[in-house]
Design an enzyme around this catalytic site. Structure first.
Site, PDB file in Angstrom:
ATOM      1  N   TYR A  46       0.823  -1.205   0.000  1.00  0.00           N
ATOM      2  CA  TYR A  46       0.000   0.000   0.000  1.00  0.00           C
ATOM      3  C   TYR A  46       0.860   1.259   0.000  1.00  0.00           C
ATOM      4  O   TYR A  46       1.784   1.415   0.790  1.00  0.00           O
ATOM      5  CB  TYR A  46      -0.926   0.020   1.219  1.00  0.00           C
TER       6      TYR A  46
ATOM      7  N   GLY B 201      -6.100   5.110  -0.265  1.00  0.00           N
ATOM      8  CA  GLY B 201      -7.497   5.078   0.130  1.00  0.00           C
ATOM      9  C   GLY B 201      -8.264   4.004  -0.621  1.00  0.00           C
ATOM     10  O   GLY B 201      -7.867   2.836  -0.664  1.00  0.00           O
TER      11      GLY B 201
END
Length: 501
Positions: free
Chosen positions: A53, A60
């Site tokens: 990530y 998000g």
């Protein structure tokens, strides 16, 4: 003098010294090694094309979108530009400076994967006092203080405004002037800079510094009021407070006895009256409770000042390397603490307003003129000063509503609970400024009343304060623009918070 940052042991006391003494900062060797080690992990992730990530994916709701390796750096710059949605008036220069120090300190823990170039750019901005212009509004206080911190990063990369040498200018202009290149963000670095609670925590640190000092200042002002009303000292007896088992209350009572020692204006039980009103008699209980709040808040702030609070976090141990997506950016612990601070500040002002009312109310102040008017009827004296204090106290009651009880979902409900801690910090500072002015009004009025009672009869310690503050606010001989006196005293009180670092 130099303040060494290591990611582990930064204190509010050191922040006060930084603000007051214009300290330079440096970084411990251990911290530098941790930064290098965590960056190596990021480089391995990129080389191995792992799905992590914010490094190889979007943010998000876009966390499942893989990014082309050639665009990893562009991803970080786009993140900053798009997230720089701050609104409203900027944070003070002190808050923005502290924000940079706190952001640097958390990166030095070695869990963020940033480059030494980024660390050095932050250090350069801090030491040169190149202060980013950071709008106050726009943060939800979870996923980090994204909008405010993005404005901080804009300055680092030469795309934002800064305060430099008492002017607001473009950061690229300053960097050119100093022969410094804008920072070129590398993979993960934009995310590492804005996932965190540094906006709310930096404002919270300033709130704490000024609130705690105000707590001490109001004690000598209350001591003036106590003498002006011929207050009873028995209520401050050590034995009374010892049996309550609250150290902060014991401490306030001791300081009140210190301020009142050798006064000829105080009384004992039954000399004039048996008991004083609560606003005098219960000063140790009321003020002591505020100091309990302050001590709690200091602990929580210092935890956060030395915390790793971005996402994802890197753990590179001897036997394995972990990159974990978590939620340390969530501001709930800080939000709750800062909402608590608001209550402690509010009550200092609340009780101060009740004391100053007793000084000017002809039904409560003995034989003193109504509203301390030099010519009752023709001149109003301190009448409207009490109005102003009452207005500020009432405003504080509305601001005291906890921001942290609110939440609103964002990022298509991926971020479905947020702390609103930055709002708590901002409202808290408004309350401190209001409280300071209430206490300044008590000071102006108490200084005047002790003149009626006899300055020569004051305790030695409060006589010194009387002489000091009479240089700021003259005696009330006739009606004048009292707002100037209030502001002068309030500013003098604020300066004290940093002068004693």
């Amino acid at each position: 003098m130099t303040l060494f940052l290591n990611g582990e042991s930064l204190t509010i006391k050191e922040i006060k010294k930084l603000l007051n003494q214009d300290l330079q900062i440096d970084i411990s060797e251990d911290a530098i090694e941790r930064v290098k080690k965590s960056r190596q992990v990021v480089e391995r992730i990129i080389e191995n094309k792992e799905t992590i990530y914010g490094i190889t994916t979007g943010f998000g709701l876009f966390s499942d979108v893989l990014i082309d390796p050639s665009q990893y750096n562009e991803l970080q710059v786009n993140l900053i530009r798009s997230h720089a949605c701050g609104i409203g008036k900027p944070f003070s220069e002190e808050v923005a400076l502290v924000m940079m120090v706190l952001r640097l300190n958390t990166l030095l823990k070695g869990h963020s994967g940033v480059t030494l170039e980024l660390v050095d750019q932050l250090k350069f901005f801090i030491n040169e006092r190149i202060i980013p212009v950071i709008p106050q509004q726009g943060s939800l206080g979870a996923s980090g203080d994204l909008a405010p911190l993005s404005h901080l990063v804009l300055a680092l990369i030469g795309e934002g405004d800064v305060y430099y040498e008492n002017e607001q200018v473009d950061s690229r202009h300053v960097l050119n002037e100093l022969g410094r290149q804008p920072l070129k963000l590398q993979a993960k670095e934009g995310l590492a800079l804005i996932n965190g609670t540094q906006a709310m925590t930096a404002q919270g640190v300033i709130n704490y510094i000024e609130a705690e000092d105000l707590g001490y200042q109001v004690e000598w002002i209350a001591s003036l009021t106590h003498q002006a009303l011929n207050g009873i000292t028995d209520a401050y007896n050590h034995n009374v407070h010892k049996v309550r088992n609250i150290q902060e209350q014991v401490d306030v009572a001791a300081r009140m006895r210190h301020w009142l020692e050798d006064s000829q204006l105080t009384t004992r039980q039954a000399e004039l009256r048996v008991q004083d009103a609560y606003s005098l008699r219960c000063i140790p209980q009321i003020h002591g409770a505020s100091f309990q709040v302050f001590n709690y808040v200091r602990e929580k702030l210092e935890f956060e000042m030395n915390a790793a609070n971005d996402n994802p976090l890197i753990f590179d141990e001897d036997d394995e390397t972990l990159v974990i997506s978590g939620g340390n950016f969530h501001g709930q612990p800080v939000a709750l603490a800062l909402d608590h601070l608001k209550l402690g500040v509010s009550e200092l002002a609340n009780v101060a307003e009740r004391r100053l009312e007793r000084l000017i109310n002809p039904q409560l102040n003995g034989d003193l003129p109504a509203f301390l008017s030099p010519e009752p009827g023709l001149q109003s004296g301190a009448m409207i000063m009490q109005y102003a204090a009452a207005s500020l106290v009432s405003e504080n009651k509305t601001l005291a509503h906890p921001a942290s009880v609110d939440s609103i979902p964002s990022s298509a409900n991926q971020e479905d609970h947020v702390s609103m801690g930055t709002i708590a910090s901002r409202h808290g500072y408004q309350m401190i400024e209001n409280a300071r002015r209430v206490i300044a009004i008590e000071c102006v009025i108490a200084l005047q009343v002790v003149e009626y009672k006899g300055v020569d009869k004051l305790s030695s310690k409060t006589r010194e304060k009387y002489e000091e503050y009479r240089k700021i606010v003259p005696s009330i001989i006739q009606d004048r623009q009292f707002h100037k006196d209030i502001e002068a005293v309030a500013q003098y009180l604020r300066d004290d918070a940093y002068n004693n670092a």
